[in-house]
Motif scaffolding. Structure first.
Motif, PDB file in Angstrom:
ATOM      1  N   ALA A  55      19.638  21.135  52.804  1.00 21.66           N
ATOM      2  CA  ALA A  55      19.337  20.897  54.217  1.00 21.66           C
ATOM      3  C   ALA A  55      17.852  20.593  54.404  1.00 21.66           C
ATOM      4  CB  ALA A  55      19.735  22.105  55.048  1.00 21.66           C
ATOM      5  N   ILE A  56      17.007  21.317  53.682  1.00 25.14           N
ATOM      6  CA  ILE A  56      15.566  21.070  53.768  1.00 25.14           C
ATOM      7  C   ILE A  56      15.237  19.675  53.232  1.00 25.14           C
ATOM      8  CG2 ILE A  56      13.321  21.765  52.835  1.00 25.14           C
ATOM      9  CD1 ILE A  56      14.272  24.665  52.985  1.00 25.14           C
ATOM     10  N   ARG A  57      15.817  19.293  52.115  1.00 25.98           N
ATOM     11  CA  ARG A  57      15.575  17.954  51.566  1.00 25.98           C
ATOM     12  C   ARG A  57      16.022  16.879  52.543  1.00 25.98           C
ATOM     13  NH1 ARG A  57      17.506  16.634  45.637  1.00 25.98           N
ATOM     14  NH2 ARG A  57      15.953  14.980  45.884  1.00 25.98           N
ATOM     15  N   GLY A  58      17.129  17.144  53.237  1.00 28.74           N
ATOM     16  CA  GLY A  58      17.636  16.162  54.189  1.00 28.74           C
ATOM     17  C   GLY A  58      16.758  15.991  55.410  1.00 28.74           C
ATOM     18  N   GLN A  59      15.963  17.000  55.739  1.00 26.09           N
ATOM     19  CA  GLN A  59      15.124  16.956  56.935  1.00 26.09           C
ATOM     20  C   GLN A  59      13.729  16.404  56.667  1.00 26.09           C
ATOM     21  OE1 GLN A  59      15.033  20.894  58.665  1.00 26.09           O
ATOM     22  NE2 GLN A  59      17.264  21.120  58.537  1.00 26.09           N
ATOM     23  N   HIS A  60      13.350  16.288  55.388  1.00 32.06           N
ATOM     24  CA  HIS A  60      11.973  15.913  55.061  1.00 32.06           C
ATOM     25  C   HIS A  60      11.934  14.779  54.039  1.00 32.06           C
ATOM     26  CE1 HIS A  60      10.413  19.439  57.226  1.00 32.06           C
ATOM     27  NE2 HIS A  60      11.433  20.100  56.700  1.00 32.06           N
ATOM     28  N   ASP A  61      10.801  14.110  53.981  1.00 33.45           N
ATOM     29  CA  ASP A  61      10.631  12.988  53.063  1.00 33.45           C
ATOM     30  C   ASP A  61      10.201  13.430  51.673  1.00 33.45           C
ATOM     31  OD1 ASP A  61      11.000  10.656  54.992  1.00 33.45           O
ATOM     32  OD2 ASP A  61       9.443  11.821  56.004  1.00 33.45           O
ATOM     33  N   ALA A  62       9.662  14.611  51.562  1.00 33.19           N
ATOM     34  CA  ALA A  62       9.272  15.181  50.271  1.00 33.19           C
ATOM     35  C   ALA A  62       9.283  16.699  50.402  1.00 33.19           C
ATOM     36  CB  ALA A  62       7.893  14.697  49.839  1.00 33.19           C
ATOM     37  N   VAL A  63       9.438  17.369  49.264  1.00 28.89           N
ATOM     38  CA  VAL A  63       9.515  18.832  49.257  1.00 28.89           C
ATOM     39  C   VAL A  63       8.591  19.372  48.158  1.00 28.89           C
ATOM     40  CG1 VAL A  63      10.989  20.861  48.942  1.00 28.89           C
ATOM     41  CG2 VAL A  63      11.900  18.821  50.078  1.00 28.89           C
ATOM     42  N   LEU A  64       7.867  20.416  48.490  1.00 34.10           N
ATOM     43  CA  LEU A  64       7.050  21.111  47.501  1.00 34.10           C
ATOM     44  C   LEU A  64       7.561  22.537  47.351  1.00 34.10           C
ATOM     45  CD1 LEU A  64       4.518  21.289  45.655  1.00 34.10           C
ATOM     46  CD2 LEU A  64       3.283  22.145  47.659  1.00 34.10           C
ATOM     47  N   ILE A  65       7.879  22.937  46.125  1.00 31.58           N
ATOM     48  CA  ILE A  65       8.318  24.306  45.841  1.00 31.58           C
ATOM     49  C   ILE A  65       7.107  25.107  45.382  1.00 31.58           C
ATOM     50  CG2 ILE A  65       9.857  25.760  44.476  1.00 31.58           C
ATOM     51  CD1 ILE A  65      11.656  23.279  44.099  1.00 31.58           C
ATOM     52  N   ALA A  66       6.769  26.137  46.154  1.00 31.82           N
ATOM     53  CA  ALA A  66       5.603  26.973  45.834  1.00 31.82           C
ATOM     54  C   ALA A  66       5.957  28.433  46.093  1.00 31.82           C
ATOM     55  CB  ALA A  66       4.403  26.540  46.670  1.00 31.82           C
ATOM     56  N   THR A  67       7.075  28.850  45.540  1.00 30.88           N
ATOM     57  CA  THR A  67       7.633  30.168  45.860  1.00 30.88           C
ATOM     58  C   THR A  67       6.942  31.324  45.155  1.00 30.88           C
ATOM     59  OG1 THR A  67       9.252  29.857  44.094  1.00 30.88           O
ATOM     60  CG2 THR A  67       9.928  29.239  46.318  1.00 30.88           C
ATOM     61  N   GLY A  68       6.190  31.027  44.091  1.00 28.23           N
ATOM     62  CA  GLY A  68       5.635  32.120  43.311  1.00 28.23           C
ATOM     63  C   GLY A  68       6.711  32.798  42.484  1.00 28.23           C
ATOM     64  N   VAL A  69       6.352  33.895  41.836  1.00 22.48           N
ATOM     65  CA  VAL A  69       7.318  34.681  41.059  1.00 22.48           C
ATOM     66  C   VAL A  69       7.313  36.111  41.590  1.00 22.48           C
ATOM     67  CG1 VAL A  69       7.300  33.273  38.976  1.00 22.48           C
ATOM     68  CG2 VAL A  69       5.566  35.024  39.243  1.00 22.48           C
ATOM     69  N   TYR A  70       8.452  36.577  42.006  1.00 22.09           N
ATOM     70  CA  TYR A  70       8.539  37.879  42.665  1.00 22.09           C
ATOM     71  C   TYR A  70       9.479  38.859  41.960  1.00 22.09           C
ATOM     72  CZ  TYR A  70       5.945  36.308  46.755  1.00 22.09           C
ATOM     73  OH  TYR A  70       4.951  35.868  47.593  1.00 22.09           O
ATOM     74  N   LYS A  71      10.186  38.403  40.950  1.00 21.37           N
ATOM     75  CA  LYS A  71      11.107  39.284  40.241  1.00 21.37           C
ATOM     76  C   LYS A  71      10.315  40.138  39.256  1.00 21.37           C
ATOM     77  CE  LYS A  71      15.136  39.190  37.165  1.00 21.37           C
ATOM     78  NZ  LYS A  71      16.039  38.311  36.365  1.00 21.37           N
ATOM     79  N   ILE A  72      10.276  41.434  39.497  1.00 26.45           N
ATOM     80  CA  ILE A  72       9.449  42.310  38.679  1.00 26.45           C
ATOM     81  C   ILE A  72      10.155  42.650  37.370  1.00 26.45           C
ATOM     82  CG2 ILE A  72      10.298  44.518  39.588  1.00 26.45           C
ATOM     83  CD1 ILE A  72       7.309  45.418  39.559  1.00 26.45           C
ATOM     84  N   ARG A  73       9.371  42.777  36.296  1.00 23.59           N
ATOM     85  CA  ARG A  73       9.918  43.228  35.023  1.00 23.59           C
ATOM     86  C   ARG A  73      10.129  44.734  35.109  1.00 23.59           C
ATOM     87  NH1 ARG A  73       5.370  40.058  32.214  1.00 23.59           N
ATOM     88  NH2 ARG A  73       6.228  37.970  32.028  1.00 23.59           N
ATOM     89  N   GLU A  74      11.351  45.158  34.959  1.00 23.91           N
ATOM     90  CA  GLU A  74      11.657  46.581  35.105  1.00 23.91           C
ATOM     91  C   GLU A  74      11.772  47.256  33.743  1.00 23.91           C
ATOM     92  OE1 GLU A  74      14.177  48.015  38.287  1.00 23.91           O
ATOM     93  OE2 GLU A  74      14.725  45.936  38.740  1.00 23.91           O
ATOM     94  N   ILE A  75      11.450  48.530  33.740  1.00 28.48           N
ATOM     95  CA  ILE A  75      11.539  49.334  32.526  1.00 28.48           C
ATOM     96  C   ILE A  75      12.998  49.672  32.255  1.00 28.48           C
ATOM     97  CG2 ILE A  75      10.908  51.559  31.504  1.00 28.48           C
ATOM     98  CD1 ILE A  75       8.404  51.461  33.348  1.00 28.48           C
ATOM     99  N   GLU A  76      13.386  49.569  31.011  1.00 28.79           N
ATOM    100  CA  GLU A  76      14.728  49.997  30.603  1.00 28.79           C
ATOM    101  C   GLU A  76      14.568  51.250  29.763  1.00 28.79           C
ATOM    102  OE1 GLU A  76      16.789  46.836  28.680  1.00 28.79           O
ATOM    103  OE2 GLU A  76      16.648  45.461  30.399  1.00 28.79           O
TER     104      GLU A  76
END
Length: 478
Positions: free
Chosen positions: A229-250
Protein backbone atom coordinates in the motif's frame (compact mmCIF):
# COMPACT_ATOMS: atom_id res chain seq x y z
CA UNK A 1 36.19 36.95 34.32
CA UNK A 2 34.46 33.58 34.18
CA UNK A 3 36.16 32.55 37.44
CA UNK A 4 35.07 35.76 39.17
CA UNK A 5 31.50 35.25 38.06
CA UNK A 6 31.62 31.65 39.23
CA UNK A 7 32.75 32.78 42.70
CA UNK A 8 30.00 35.38 42.75
CA UNK A 9 27.52 32.70 41.80
CA UNK A 10 28.68 30.36 44.56
CA UNK A 11 28.41 33.12 47.18
CA UNK A 12 24.95 34.17 46.04
CA UNK A 13 23.73 30.59 46.05
CA UNK A 14 24.53 30.33 49.76
CA UNK A 15 22.12 33.14 50.66
CA UNK A 16 18.77 32.31 52.19
CA UNK A 17 16.20 31.52 49.45
CA UNK A 18 13.96 34.42 50.45
CA UNK A 19 16.85 36.87 49.91
CA UNK A 20 17.55 35.75 46.36
CA UNK A 21 15.71 37.23 43.36
CA UNK A 22 13.58 34.65 41.55
CA UNK A 23 15.52 32.54 39.03
CA UNK A 24 18.84 34.21 39.91
CA UNK A 25 20.60 30.88 40.29
CA UNK A 26 19.44 29.56 36.91
CA UNK A 27 20.24 32.83 35.13
CA UNK A 28 23.71 33.12 36.64
CA UNK A 29 24.49 29.50 35.83
CA UNK A 30 23.41 29.94 32.21
CA UNK A 31 25.51 33.12 31.86
CA UNK A 32 28.58 31.47 33.38
CA UNK A 33 28.17 28.36 31.28
CA UNK A 34 27.84 30.30 28.04
CA UNK A 35 30.94 32.40 28.69
CA UNK A 36 32.94 29.39 29.85
CA UNK A 37 31.80 27.33 26.85
CA UNK A 38 32.71 30.13 24.43
CA UNK A 39 36.18 30.48 25.93
CA UNK A 40 36.82 26.74 25.92
CA UNK A 41 35.54 26.32 22.36
CA UNK A 42 37.84 29.05 21.07
CA UNK A 43 40.75 27.69 23.10
CA UNK A 44 40.31 24.13 21.85
CA UNK A 45 39.66 25.19 18.25
CA UNK A 46 42.87 27.25 18.25
CA UNK A 47 44.84 24.09 19.10
CA UNK A 48 44.09 22.61 15.68
CA UNK A 49 47.38 22.40 13.80
CA UNK A 50 45.72 22.80 10.36
CA UNK A 51 47.86 19.85 9.32
CA UNK A 52 48.38 18.97 5.69
CA UNK A 53 46.75 15.56 6.15
CA UNK A 54 43.56 16.06 8.22
CA UNK A 55 43.08 12.54 9.58
CA UNK A 56 40.19 13.85 11.68
CA UNK A 57 38.26 14.58 8.49
CA UNK A 58 39.16 11.34 6.72
CA UNK A 59 38.10 9.28 9.75
CA UNK A 60 34.71 11.00 10.02
CA UNK A 61 32.08 8.97 8.13
CA UNK A 62 30.57 12.25 6.89
CA UNK A 63 34.00 13.68 5.98
CA UNK A 64 33.11 16.85 7.84
CA UNK A 65 35.40 19.79 7.06
CA UNK A 66 36.64 19.82 10.64
CA UNK A 67 39.84 21.90 10.23
CA UNK A 68 37.99 24.77 8.56
CA UNK A 69 35.21 25.07 11.11
CA UNK A 70 37.74 24.78 13.93
CA UNK A 71 39.71 27.66 12.40
CA UNK A 72 36.57 29.79 12.06
CA UNK A 73 35.60 29.03 15.66
CA UNK A 74 39.03 30.10 16.88
CA UNK A 75 38.56 33.35 14.96
CA UNK A 76 35.14 33.92 16.53
CA UNK A 77 33.33 33.45 13.19
CA UNK A 78 30.79 31.03 14.62
CA UNK A 79 28.03 31.48 12.05
CA UNK A 80 30.41 30.61 9.24
CA UNK A 81 31.71 27.67 11.28
CA UNK A 82 28.15 26.40 11.69
CA UNK A 83 27.38 26.76 7.99
CA UNK A 84 30.43 24.67 7.05
CA UNK A 85 29.51 22.05 9.66
CA UNK A 86 25.88 21.91 8.48
CA UNK A 87 26.96 21.54 4.84
CA UNK A 88 28.03 17.93 5.38
CA UNK A 89 26.09 16.93 8.50
CA UNK A 90 22.32 17.05 8.85
CA UNK A 91 22.47 16.88 12.66
CA UNK A 92 25.82 18.25 13.91
CA UNK A 93 24.49 19.02 17.40
CA UNK A 94 23.49 15.37 17.77
CA UNK A 95 26.78 13.98 16.47
CA UNK A 96 28.67 16.37 18.73
CA UNK A 97 26.93 14.76 21.69
CA UNK A 98 26.85 11.06 20.89
CA UNK A 99 29.48 10.21 18.27
CA UNK A 100 32.33 8.06 19.65
CA UNK A 101 34.86 10.75 18.80
CA UNK A 102 37.57 8.79 20.60
CA UNK A 103 37.29 6.14 17.86
CA UNK A 104 36.76 8.57 14.97
CA UNK A 105 37.88 12.20 14.55
CA UNK A 106 39.47 12.88 17.95
CA UNK A 107 41.17 9.51 18.08
CA UNK A 108 42.93 10.35 14.82
CA UNK A 109 43.80 13.96 15.62
CA UNK A 110 47.47 14.65 14.78
CA UNK A 111 47.92 16.46 18.10
CA UNK A 112 46.54 13.43 19.93
CA UNK A 113 48.90 11.14 18.02
CA UNK A 114 51.84 13.33 19.01
CA UNK A 115 50.98 12.94 22.67
CA UNK A 116 49.64 16.42 23.45
CA UNK A 117 45.97 15.54 23.91
CA UNK A 118 43.30 15.72 21.25
CA UNK A 119 41.36 18.78 20.20
CA UNK A 120 37.88 18.25 21.69
CA UNK A 121 36.20 18.27 18.28
CA UNK A 122 32.86 16.90 19.45
CA UNK A 123 32.41 19.53 22.15
CA UNK A 124 33.22 22.34 19.72
CA UNK A 125 30.79 20.91 17.16
CA UNK A 126 28.07 20.79 19.82
CA UNK A 127 28.84 24.35 20.95
CA UNK A 128 28.73 26.02 17.53
CA UNK A 129 25.46 24.29 16.58
CA UNK A 130 23.78 25.06 19.92
CA UNK A 131 24.89 28.67 19.39
CA UNK A 132 23.42 28.59 15.89
CA UNK A 133 20.03 27.52 17.23
CA UNK A 134 20.10 30.19 19.93
CA UNK A 135 20.95 32.93 17.43
CA UNK A 136 18.51 31.91 14.71
CA UNK A 137 21.18 30.85 12.25
CA UNK A 138 19.44 27.51 11.65
CA UNK A 139 17.12 28.52 8.86
CA UNK A 140 13.76 26.91 8.01
CA UNK A 141 13.78 24.48 5.11
CA UNK A 142 12.25 26.26 2.11
CA UNK A 143 12.46 24.40 -1.21
CA UNK A 144 13.04 26.66 -4.22
CA UNK A 145 10.61 24.57 -6.28
CA UNK A 146 7.84 22.22 -5.19
CA UNK A 147 7.75 18.88 -6.98
CA UNK A 148 4.79 16.52 -7.29
CA UNK A 149 6.69 13.28 -6.72
CA UNK A 150 6.37 11.78 -3.27
CA UNK A 151 8.72 9.60 -1.25
CA UNK A 152 7.87 7.32 1.66
CA UNK A 153 10.43 6.93 4.41
CA UNK A 154 9.78 3.95 6.70
CA UNK A 155 11.54 4.63 9.97
CA UNK A 156 11.99 8.01 11.69
CA UNK A 157 15.49 7.38 13.02
CA UNK A 158 18.62 9.30 11.99
CA UNK A 159 18.94 7.66 8.56
CA UNK A 160 15.32 8.25 7.62
CA UNK A 161 15.30 11.81 8.94
CA UNK A 162 18.53 12.68 7.12
CA UNK A 163 17.05 11.44 3.84
CA UNK A 164 13.81 13.32 4.50
CA UNK A 165 15.83 16.51 5.01
CA UNK A 166 17.70 16.10 1.71
CA UNK A 167 14.57 15.27 -0.28
CA UNK A 168 12.42 18.02 1.20
CA UNK A 169 15.07 20.64 0.46
CA UNK A 170 14.83 19.52 -3.18
CA UNK A 171 11.08 20.04 -3.13
CA UNK A 172 9.87 16.43 -2.98
CA UNK A 173 6.82 15.52 -0.92
CA UNK A 174 7.98 13.32 1.95
CA UNK A 175 5.96 11.14 4.31
CA UNK A 176 7.71 9.41 7.22
CA UNK A 177 6.10 6.29 8.74
CA UNK A 178 7.16 5.09 12.18
CA UNK A 179 5.96 2.52 14.71
CA UNK A 180 6.46 4.80 17.71
CA UNK A 181 4.37 7.73 18.92
CA UNK A 182 7.30 10.14 18.53
CA UNK A 183 9.77 10.45 15.69
CA UNK A 184 13.50 10.06 16.25
CA UNK A 185 13.88 6.30 16.64
CA UNK A 186 16.72 5.41 18.97
CA UNK A 187 17.61 9.10 19.23
CA UNK A 188 14.33 9.57 21.08
CA UNK A 189 13.81 6.32 22.96
CA UNK A 190 17.09 4.41 22.91
CA UNK A 191 19.72 6.96 23.97
CA UNK A 192 19.45 8.37 27.51
CA UNK A 193 18.68 12.03 28.00
CA UNK A 194 21.90 12.67 29.92
CA UNK A 195 23.78 11.95 26.68
CA UNK A 196 21.28 13.39 24.21
CA UNK A 197 18.74 15.85 25.57
CA UNK A 198 15.38 15.18 23.96
CA UNK A 199 14.60 18.83 23.05
CA UNK A 200 17.71 18.68 20.83
CA UNK A 201 16.09 15.86 18.84
CA UNK A 202 12.60 17.37 18.86
CA UNK A 203 13.77 20.71 17.42
CA UNK A 204 15.07 18.95 14.30
CA UNK A 205 11.82 17.01 13.92
CA UNK A 206 9.86 20.25 14.30
CA UNK A 207 12.06 21.80 11.61
CA UNK A 208 11.11 18.98 9.21
CA UNK A 209 7.42 19.24 10.12
CA UNK A 210 7.48 23.00 9.53
CA UNK A 211 9.04 22.33 6.14
CA UNK A 212 6.11 20.15 5.13
CA UNK A 213 7.37 16.65 5.94
CA UNK A 214 4.41 14.51 7.04
CA UNK A 215 4.78 12.07 9.93
CA UNK A 216 2.51 9.04 10.25
CA UNK A 217 3.23 7.76 13.74
CA UNK A 218 2.01 4.70 15.65
CA UNK A 219 2.10 2.95 12.28
CA UNK A 220 3.51 -0.56 12.30
CA UNK A 221 4.16 -1.40 8.65
CA UNK A 222 2.94 -4.89 7.84
CA UNK A 223 0.25 -4.65 10.53
CA UNK A 224 -1.42 -1.25 10.39
CA UNK A 225 -0.50 -0.57 6.78
CA UNK A 226 0.94 -2.92 4.17
CA UNK A 227 4.22 -2.30 2.41
CA UNK A 228 2.47 -2.72 -0.96
CA UNK A 229 0.00 0.00 0.00
CA UNK A 230 2.86 2.37 0.81
CA UNK A 231 4.58 1.59 -2.51
CA UNK A 232 1.32 2.24 -4.31
CA UNK A 233 0.95 5.68 -2.73
CA UNK A 234 4.49 6.93 -3.40
CA UNK A 235 6.96 7.22 -6.26
CA UNK A 236 9.87 5.86 -4.22
CA UNK A 237 10.34 4.21 -0.83
CA UNK A 238 13.22 4.31 1.63
CA UNK A 239 13.50 1.60 4.30
CA UNK A 240 15.24 2.96 7.40
CA UNK A 241 13.75 0.82 10.14
CA UNK A 242 16.92 0.13 12.10
CA UNK A 243 17.37 -3.13 14.00
CA UNK A 244 15.26 -3.64 17.10
CA UNK A 245 15.28 -7.40 17.69
CA UNK A 246 17.45 -7.91 20.75
CA UNK A 247 19.81 -10.86 21.10
CA UNK A 248 18.47 -12.79 24.06
CA UNK A 249 20.37 -15.02 26.44
CA UNK A 250 19.63 -18.73 26.26
CA UNK A 251 20.22 -20.05 29.77
CA UNK A 252 18.30 -21.69 32.62
CA UNK A 253 16.00 -19.26 34.42
CA UNK A 254 16.06 -16.60 31.70
CA UNK A 255 12.28 -16.14 31.83
CA UNK A 256 12.24 -15.01 35.46
CA UNK A 257 10.71 -11.70 36.48
CA UNK A 258 13.37 -9.01 36.72
CA UNK A 259 15.30 -10.11 33.62
CA UNK A 260 14.55 -7.43 31.02
CA UNK A 261 15.64 -6.28 27.57
CA UNK A 262 17.89 -3.24 27.22
CA UNK A 263 15.63 -1.40 24.81
CA UNK A 264 12.56 -1.90 27.01
CA UNK A 265 14.53 -0.57 29.98
CA UNK A 266 15.89 2.49 28.16
CA UNK A 267 12.57 3.27 26.47
CA UNK A 268 10.75 3.26 29.81
CA UNK A 269 13.29 5.69 31.25
CA UNK A 270 13.09 8.00 28.24
CA UNK A 271 9.30 7.94 28.21
CA UNK A 272 9.32 8.94 31.86
CA UNK A 273 11.52 11.92 30.99
CA UNK A 274 8.86 13.04 28.50
CA UNK A 275 6.29 12.96 31.29
CA UNK A 276 4.47 9.90 29.92
CA UNK A 277 2.66 7.45 32.14
CA UNK A 278 4.86 4.36 32.26
CA UNK A 279 3.25 1.66 34.45
CA UNK A 280 6.24 -0.69 34.09
CA UNK A 281 8.51 2.04 35.44
CA UNK A 282 6.21 3.08 38.28
CA UNK A 283 5.75 -0.55 39.38
CA UNK A 284 9.52 -1.00 39.59
CA UNK A 285 9.67 -3.57 36.78
CA UNK A 286 11.79 -1.26 34.60
CA UNK A 287 13.19 0.94 37.35
CA UNK A 288 16.54 0.32 39.03
CA UNK A 289 15.91 2.37 42.18
CA UNK A 290 17.25 0.59 45.26
CA UNK A 291 18.11 -2.57 43.32
CA UNK A 292 21.21 -4.65 42.72
CA UNK A 293 21.55 -4.31 38.96
CA UNK A 294 23.54 -6.52 36.61
CA UNK A 295 23.89 -5.50 32.97
CA UNK A 296 25.13 -8.14 30.54
CA UNK A 297 27.02 -6.85 27.49
CA UNK A 298 29.93 -4.63 26.49
CA UNK A 299 28.65 -2.25 23.80
CA UNK A 300 27.39 1.31 23.92
CA UNK A 301 23.86 0.13 24.76
CA UNK A 302 25.20 -1.65 27.83
CA UNK A 303 26.97 1.58 28.85
CA UNK A 304 23.70 3.48 28.44
CA UNK A 305 21.99 0.94 30.71
CA UNK A 306 24.57 0.99 33.51
CA UNK A 307 24.72 4.78 33.56
CA UNK A 308 20.92 5.01 33.55
CA UNK A 309 20.75 2.60 36.50
CA UNK A 310 23.19 4.77 38.46
CA UNK A 311 20.98 7.81 37.88
CA UNK A 312 17.88 5.92 38.95
CA UNK A 313 19.46 5.28 42.34
CA UNK A 314 20.43 1.63 42.07
CA UNK A 315 21.96 0.04 45.17
CA UNK A 316 24.78 -1.34 43.02
CA UNK A 317 25.48 -1.66 39.31
CA UNK A 318 27.70 -4.32 37.78
CA UNK A 319 28.47 -4.97 34.13
CA UNK A 320 29.41 -8.47 32.99
CA UNK A 321 31.45 -8.78 29.82
CA UNK A 322 32.97 -11.98 28.48
CA UNK A 323 36.17 -10.34 27.23
CA UNK A 324 38.54 -7.86 28.84
CA UNK A 325 38.42 -4.07 28.82
CA UNK A 326 40.73 -3.73 25.82
CA UNK A 327 38.36 -5.83 23.71
CA UNK A 328 35.11 -4.07 24.57
CA UNK A 329 33.15 -2.99 21.47
CA UNK A 330 31.80 0.12 23.19
CA UNK A 331 33.45 3.51 23.49
CA UNK A 332 36.34 3.56 25.97
CA UNK A 333 35.25 7.06 26.93
CA UNK A 334 31.84 5.69 27.91
CA UNK A 335 33.49 2.95 29.97
CA UNK A 336 35.59 5.55 31.77
CA UNK A 337 32.50 7.66 32.46
CA UNK A 338 30.68 4.64 33.86
CA UNK A 339 33.62 3.70 36.09
CA UNK A 340 33.82 7.24 37.45
CA UNK A 341 30.10 7.12 38.23
CA UNK A 342 30.46 3.96 40.29
CA UNK A 343 29.79 1.08 37.90
CA UNK A 344 31.70 -2.10 38.73
CA UNK A 345 32.93 -3.92 35.61
CA UNK A 346 33.38 -7.66 35.93
CA UNK A 347 35.64 -8.58 33.02
CA UNK A 348 35.99 -12.04 31.49
CA UNK A 349 32.61 -13.13 32.87
CA UNK A 350 29.53 -14.55 31.20
CA UNK A 351 26.07 -15.64 32.42
CA UNK A 352 25.49 -19.37 32.76
CA UNK A 353 21.99 -19.16 34.21
CA UNK A 354 19.84 -17.37 36.75
CA UNK A 355 18.73 -18.21 40.27
CA UNK A 356 15.58 -17.33 42.15
CA UNK A 357 12.70 -19.12 40.51
CA UNK A 358 9.79 -16.81 39.61
CA UNK A 359 11.81 -13.63 40.30
CA UNK A 360 15.51 -13.36 39.61
CA UNK A 361 17.77 -13.36 42.65
CA UNK A 362 21.15 -13.86 41.07
CA UNK A 363 23.22 -14.49 37.96
CA UNK A 364 25.23 -17.69 37.73
CA UNK A 365 28.53 -16.39 36.39
CA UNK A 366 31.19 -18.44 34.67
CA UNK A 367 34.69 -16.98 34.53
CA UNK A 368 36.43 -16.81 31.16
CA UNK A 369 39.90 -16.42 29.70
CA UNK A 370 40.92 -15.33 26.23
CA UNK A 371 42.18 -18.13 24.01
CA UNK A 372 44.46 -18.13 21.00
CA UNK A 373 43.72 -15.51 18.29
CA UNK A 374 41.68 -16.62 15.29
CA UNK A 375 42.45 -15.74 11.65
CA UNK A 376 41.33 -12.15 12.24
CA UNK A 377 43.51 -11.80 15.33
CA UNK A 378 40.55 -11.70 17.71
CA UNK A 379 40.76 -13.93 20.78
CA UNK A 380 37.76 -16.07 21.64
CA UNK A 381 36.64 -16.42 25.27
CA UNK A 382 37.08 -19.83 26.88
CA UNK A 383 35.38 -21.08 30.05
CA UNK A 384 37.53 -21.59 33.13
CA UNK A 385 36.20 -24.79 34.66
CA UNK A 386 35.34 -24.71 38.35
CA UNK A 387 35.39 -20.91 38.65
CA UNK A 388 31.61 -20.34 38.65
CA UNK A 389 29.91 -18.18 41.25
CA UNK A 390 26.57 -16.43 41.82
CA UNK A 391 26.27 -12.63 41.50
CA UNK A 392 23.26 -11.34 43.51
CA UNK A 393 20.79 -9.36 41.39
CA UNK A 394 17.29 -7.90 41.61
CA UNK A 395 17.31 -6.53 38.05
CA UNK A 396 19.20 -8.04 35.10
CA UNK A 397 19.39 -6.12 31.82
CA UNK A 398 20.23 -7.99 28.62
CA UNK A 399 22.33 -5.70 26.40
CA UNK A 400 23.91 -8.15 23.97
CA UNK A 401 23.18 -6.17 20.81
CA UNK A 402 20.48 -6.11 18.15
CA UNK A 403 19.55 -8.20 15.13
CA UNK A 404 17.38 -7.36 12.09
CA UNK A 405 13.76 -8.37 12.02
CA UNK A 406 12.65 -10.61 9.14
CA UNK A 407 11.39 -7.71 7.02
CA UNK A 408 10.47 -9.75 3.87
CA UNK A 409 8.31 -12.07 5.98
CA UNK A 410 6.78 -9.40 8.21
CA UNK A 411 5.92 -7.18 5.26
CA UNK A 412 4.94 -9.91 2.80
CA UNK A 413 7.63 -9.04 0.23
CA UNK A 414 9.69 -12.21 -0.28
CA UNK A 415 11.30 -10.66 -3.36
CA UNK A 416 13.13 -8.13 -1.15
CA UNK A 417 16.64 -9.58 -1.05
CA UNK A 418 18.45 -9.95 2.26
CA UNK A 419 21.88 -11.13 3.33
CA UNK A 420 22.60 -14.30 5.28
CA UNK A 421 22.49 -12.15 8.43
CA UNK A 422 18.98 -10.95 7.62
CA UNK A 423 19.99 -7.40 6.73
CA UNK A 424 18.60 -5.89 3.52
CA UNK A 425 20.86 -6.09 0.47
CA UNK A 426 21.47 -2.62 -0.92
CA UNK A 427 23.99 -1.04 -3.29
CA UNK A 428 26.70 0.56 -1.16
CA UNK A 429 26.70 3.72 -3.31
CA UNK A 430 23.06 4.33 -4.25
CA UNK A 431 21.45 2.24 -1.47
CA UNK A 432 19.04 0.74 -4.02
CA UNK A 433 17.54 -2.65 -3.08
CA UNK A 434 16.38 -5.52 -5.29
CA UNK A 435 12.98 -3.81 -5.69
CA UNK A 436 12.68 -0.98 -8.25
CA UNK A 437 12.31 2.40 -6.55
CA UNK A 438 12.99 0.95 -3.11
CA UNK A 439 16.07 1.96 -1.14
CA UNK A 440 17.42 1.02 2.29
CA UNK A 441 19.85 2.66 4.72
CA UNK A 442 21.27 2.49 8.21
CA UNK A 443 21.32 -0.44 10.58
CA UNK A 444 18.82 -2.50 8.57
CA UNK A 445 21.58 -2.67 5.92
CA UNK A 446 24.76 -2.40 7.99
CA UNK A 447 23.66 -4.21 11.11
CA UNK A 448 23.84 -2.38 14.44
CA UNK A 449 26.15 0.57 13.79
CA UNK A 450 26.69 4.24 14.59
CA UNK A 451 24.25 7.14 14.23
CA UNK A 452 26.78 9.01 12.08
CA UNK A 453 26.84 6.17 9.53
CA UNK A 454 23.03 6.21 9.35
CA UNK A 455 23.12 9.96 8.69
CA UNK A 456 25.67 9.46 5.91
CA UNK A 457 23.58 6.67 4.37
CA UNK A 458 20.41 8.78 4.57
CA UNK A 459 22.04 11.77 2.87
CA UNK A 460 23.43 9.58 0.09
CA UNK A 461 20.12 7.79 -0.40
CA UNK A 462 18.28 11.13 -0.58
CA UNK A 463 20.51 12.19 -3.45
CA UNK A 464 20.14 8.81 -5.19
CA UNK A 465 16.34 8.86 -4.88
CA UNK A 466 16.23 12.38 -6.33
CA UNK A 467 18.34 11.22 -9.29
CA UNK A 468 16.05 8.21 -9.76
CA UNK A 469 12.92 10.36 -9.78
CA UNK A 470 14.45 12.85 -12.23
CA UNK A 471 15.43 10.01 -14.54
CA UNK A 472 11.88 8.62 -14.33
CA UNK A 473 10.59 12.07 -15.27
CA UNK A 474 12.85 12.18 -18.33
CA UNK A 475 11.76 8.71 -19.44
CA UNK A 476 8.09 9.60 -19.00
CA UNK A 477 8.53 12.73 -21.12
CA UNK A 478 10.07 10.85 -24.06
Amino acid sequence: MATQKMLKFVNVSKEMPEKRPANLRAQDFHEIYREYAAEKAAEQASRCSQCGVPYCQSHCPLHNNIPDWLRLTAEGRLQEAYEISQATNTFPEICGRICPQDRLCEGNCVIEQSGHGTVTIGSVEKYITDTAWENGWVKPIKPAVERTESVAVIGAGPGGLAAADVLRRKGYQVTVYDRYDRAGGLLTYGIPGFKLEKPVVMQRIEQLESAGVSFVLNCNVGVDLSFDAIRGQHDAVLIATGVYKIREIEAPGVGAKGIVKALDYLTASNRKSFGDEVPEFDSGELNAEGKRVVVIGGGDTAMDCVRTAIRQGAQSVKCLYRRDKANMPGSQREVQNAEEEGVDFVWLSAPKGFTGGESVEGVMVQKMRLGAPDATGRQSPEVIEGADYVEPADLVVQALGFEPEAIPTLWGVPELAVTRWGTIKADFRTHATSLPGVYAVGDIVRGASLVVWAIRDGREAGEAIAAYLKQAEVVAAE
